[in-house]
Design an enzyme around this catalytic site. Structure first.
Site, PDB file in Angstrom:
ATOM      1  N   THR A 118      -3.843   5.540   4.225  1.00  0.00           N
ATOM      2  CA  THR A 118      -2.551   6.036   3.738  1.00  0.00           C
ATOM      3  C   THR A 118      -2.701   6.858   2.467  1.00  0.00           C
ATOM      4  O   THR A 118      -2.031   7.878   2.307  1.00  0.00           O
ATOM      5  CB  THR A 118      -1.580   4.851   3.507  1.00  0.00           C
TER       6      THR A 118
ATOM      7  N   LYS B 288       0.843  -1.211   0.000  1.00  0.00           N
ATOM      8  CA  LYS B 288       0.000   0.000   0.000  1.00  0.00           C
ATOM      9  C   LYS B 288       0.874   1.256   0.000  1.00  0.00           C
ATOM     10  O   LYS B 288       0.430   2.318  -0.437  1.00  0.00           O
ATOM     11  CB  LYS B 288      -1.010  -0.012   1.147  1.00  0.00           C
TER      12      LYS B 288
HETATM   13  O1  LIG Z   1       1.393   2.954   7.478  1.00  0.00           O
HETATM   14  C1  LIG Z   1       0.942   4.013   7.785  1.00  0.00           C
HETATM   15  C2  LIG Z   1      -0.460   4.187   8.223  1.00  0.00           C
HETATM   16  O2  LIG Z   1      -1.072   2.965   8.444  1.00  0.00           O
HETATM   17  C3  LIG Z   1       1.767   5.233   7.735  1.00  0.00           C
HETATM   18  O3  LIG Z   1       2.098   5.521   6.448  1.00  0.00           O
HETATM   19  P1  LIG Z   1       3.428   6.325   6.126  1.00  0.00           P
HETATM   20  O4  LIG Z   1       4.582   5.424   6.462  1.00  0.00           O
HETATM   21  O5  LIG Z   1       3.301   6.635   4.683  1.00  0.00           O
HETATM   22  O6  LIG Z   1       3.450   7.565   6.965  1.00  0.00           O
END
Ligand SMILES: O=C(CO)COP(=O)(O)O
Ligand SMILES: NC(=O)C1=CN([C@@H]2O[C@H](COP(=O)(O)OP(=O)(O)OC[C@H]3O[C@@H](n4cnc5c(N)ncnc54)[C@H](OP(=O)(O)O)[C@@H]3O)[C@@H](O)[C@H]2O)C=CC1
Length: 331
Positions: free
Chosen positions: A248, A191
Site C-alpha cells: 500500500t 496501514k
Molecule cells: O488495501 C489495499 C491493498 O492491500 C488497497 O489500498 P487502498 O484502499 O489504499 O487502495
C-alpha cells in the site's frame, strides 16, 4: 459454493472474480442499477473496475437484497467501512443462519472506534465462529489482472477460515489462515493511515529514507495498538502486516497513498477527496485510531500527526515534526 458479495466496488468486484475463478457461483449485490446491469448483462463493471474487459460467466449481479443472499453459503462484505453498519442492517434478517460472513473492509468506524469485525457482528448479530476477515497485500487492480498474490483469512473457528480460504484459492491467489481476527483488522485499518503519511511525503518530494521511516514507525504504532487490543504480535510481521504496508505504501494504485500524495502536492482535503478513485479508508479511520489509542492507553503519534493534516491542514514538514518527541529514546 454459492457466494454473494455485498458491494461491487473495485475490491468487491476483483475478489468476486477470484471467487468465480475458484469455481464458485458468485452473485454481486450493488445499489447502483448501472453497476448491476453492467455485471449481470455485460460481465463488466465499467464504474468501479473498468480494467477488466469481461468478468467470468459464473458471476452475476442483482440489486435485490433478499434475492442476493437467499442461497448464500458465504456472504462477503466489501462496502466502504463507514457505511457498513447502516448497509448491513438491511440484510440482518435475510442472510441464512448457516452462512459465514466475510469482511474485506479495512477501516475503523469513526463514530465508535470499532473494528469491522465488531461492526459486522453487531449489525448482523453474528457469532464469532461465523465471522471471517480477509486481509493482505491485495491491490485490487493487480488481483483483477490475475497477478500472483496472497492473503490471510482469519476466523475464531479455524475450520471456517479454511472453508473461506479454499473458496478463494486459485492458481494466482493463495490464502493462509489464522485465528487472529483482531490482528488482521488492526493491520488492514492502520496501514491505511500510514499510507496517507507516506504518500504525503512522496507527494512533497521526499525519498526512500523518509518513506522507510514513516512505514517503520507506522508498523511500530500498529503493533503497539494491536497488541493492546488483543492481537497476536506475529500477525504484524506477516502478509497482512509488513506485506500490506509494503504494497500500500509503495503503490500509486493505493487510494490512500494517492490521497496522501495529493495532499503533499498541495491539494486540500476536499480537493484530494474529489480526485480520489474510490474510498480512501484511512481518512475517516485516522481520527478513530487516535481515539482508540486514548482508550487503550497507547501513543499514536503518526495517527495524531495525520489527524492534524486532515483536520487543521498542517504541512508535510509539520506532520513529520510531530512523529517524534524532543528527548532521545530507545527505538
Ligand atoms: O488495501 C489495499 C491493498 O492491500 C488497497 O489500498 P487502498 O484502499 O489504499 O487502495
Ligand atoms: N481496492 C483495494 O485494493 C482493496 C480494498 N480493500 C477494502 O475493501 C473495502 C471496499 O473497497 P473497494 O471496493 O475498493 O472500494 P470502492 O470505493 O471501489 O467501493 C466502495 C463500495 O462501498 C459501497 N458503498 C458505499 N456506501 C455505501 C452505502 N451507504 N451502502 C451500500 N454500499 C455502499 C459502494 O457502493 P456504490 O458503488 O454503490 O457507491 C462500493 O461498492 C474498503 O474497506 C477497502 O479498504 C481491501 C483490500 C484491497
Amino acid at each position: 459454493m454459492n457466494i454473494t458479495v455485498l458491494g461491487a466496488g473495485a475490491w468487491g468486484t476483483a475478489f468476486g472474480q477470484v471467487l468465480a475463478d475458484a469455481g464458485n457461483n458468485v452473485t454481486m449485490w450493488a445499489i447502483e442499477p448501472e453497476i448491476v446491469e453492467g455485471i449481470r448483462d455485460h460481465h463488466h463493471n465499467g464504474v468501479r473496475l473498468p480494467s477488466v474487459a469481461k468478468l467470468p460467466d459464473n458471476m452475476t449481479a442483482t440489486g435485490d437484497r433478499a434475492e442476493a443472499v437467499k442461497d448464500a453459503e458465504i456472504v462477503v462484505v466489501a462496502i466502504a467501512a463507514q457505511f457498513a453498519r447502516v448497509a448491513l442492517a438491511e440484510f440482518k434478517n435475510l442472510i441464512p443462519q448457516t452462512a459465514i460472513v466475510v469482511s474485506l473492509m479495512k477501516g475503523i468506524e469513526r463514530t465508535t472506534s470499532k473494528r469491522m469485525d465488531q461492526v459486522v457482528r453487531e449489525a448482523l448479530d453474528l457469532p464469532a465462529e461465523r465471522f471471517a476477515a480477509v486481509s493482505g497485500p491485495n491491490l485490487s487492480k493487480e488481483v483483477a489482472d490475475r497477478q500472483p498474490a496472497a492473503t490471510v483469512v482469519g476466523c475464531a473457528d479455524l475450520d471456517n477460515a479454511r472453508k473461506v480460504a479454499k473458496a478463494c484459492t486459485t492458481d494466482y491467489f493463495k490464502a493462509f489462515v489464522t485465528r487472529d481476527v483482531i490482528g488482521l483488522e488492526m493491520c488492514g485499518s492502520l496501514k491505511n493511515v500510514t499510507a496517507l503519511a507516506v504518500g504525503m511525503a512522496r507527494g512533497a518530494g521526499y525519498g526512500e529514507n523518509t518513506a522507510a521511516m514513516i512505514e517503520t514507525r507506522g508498523l511500530a504504532e500498529l503493533t503497539a495498538l494491536g497488541k493492546a487490543a488483543g492481537a497476536d504480535p506475529k500477525t504484524f510481521a506477516g502478509l497482512a502486516g509488513v506485506g500490506d504496508m509494503t504494497a500500500t505504501c509503495g503503490s500509486p494504485l493505493s487510494r490512500n497513498y494517492t490521497f496522501g500524495a495529493n495532499l503533499g502536492k498541495g491539494l486540500s482535503v476536499e480537493e484530494a477527496t474529489k480526485a480520489s478513485n474510490g474510498v480512501a479508508e484511512g481518512v475517516p479511520t485516522t481520527s478513530a485510531v487516535v481515539a482508540l489509542g486514548k482508550e487503550l492507553g497507547v501513543a499514536t503519534p503518526l495517527a495524531y500527526a495525520m489527524s492534524r493534516v486532515l483536520e487543521d491542514g498542517i504541512s508535510c514538514q509539520q506532520m513529520l515534526g510531530l512523529l517524534f518527541g524532543d528527548e532521545i529514546t530507545e527505538e
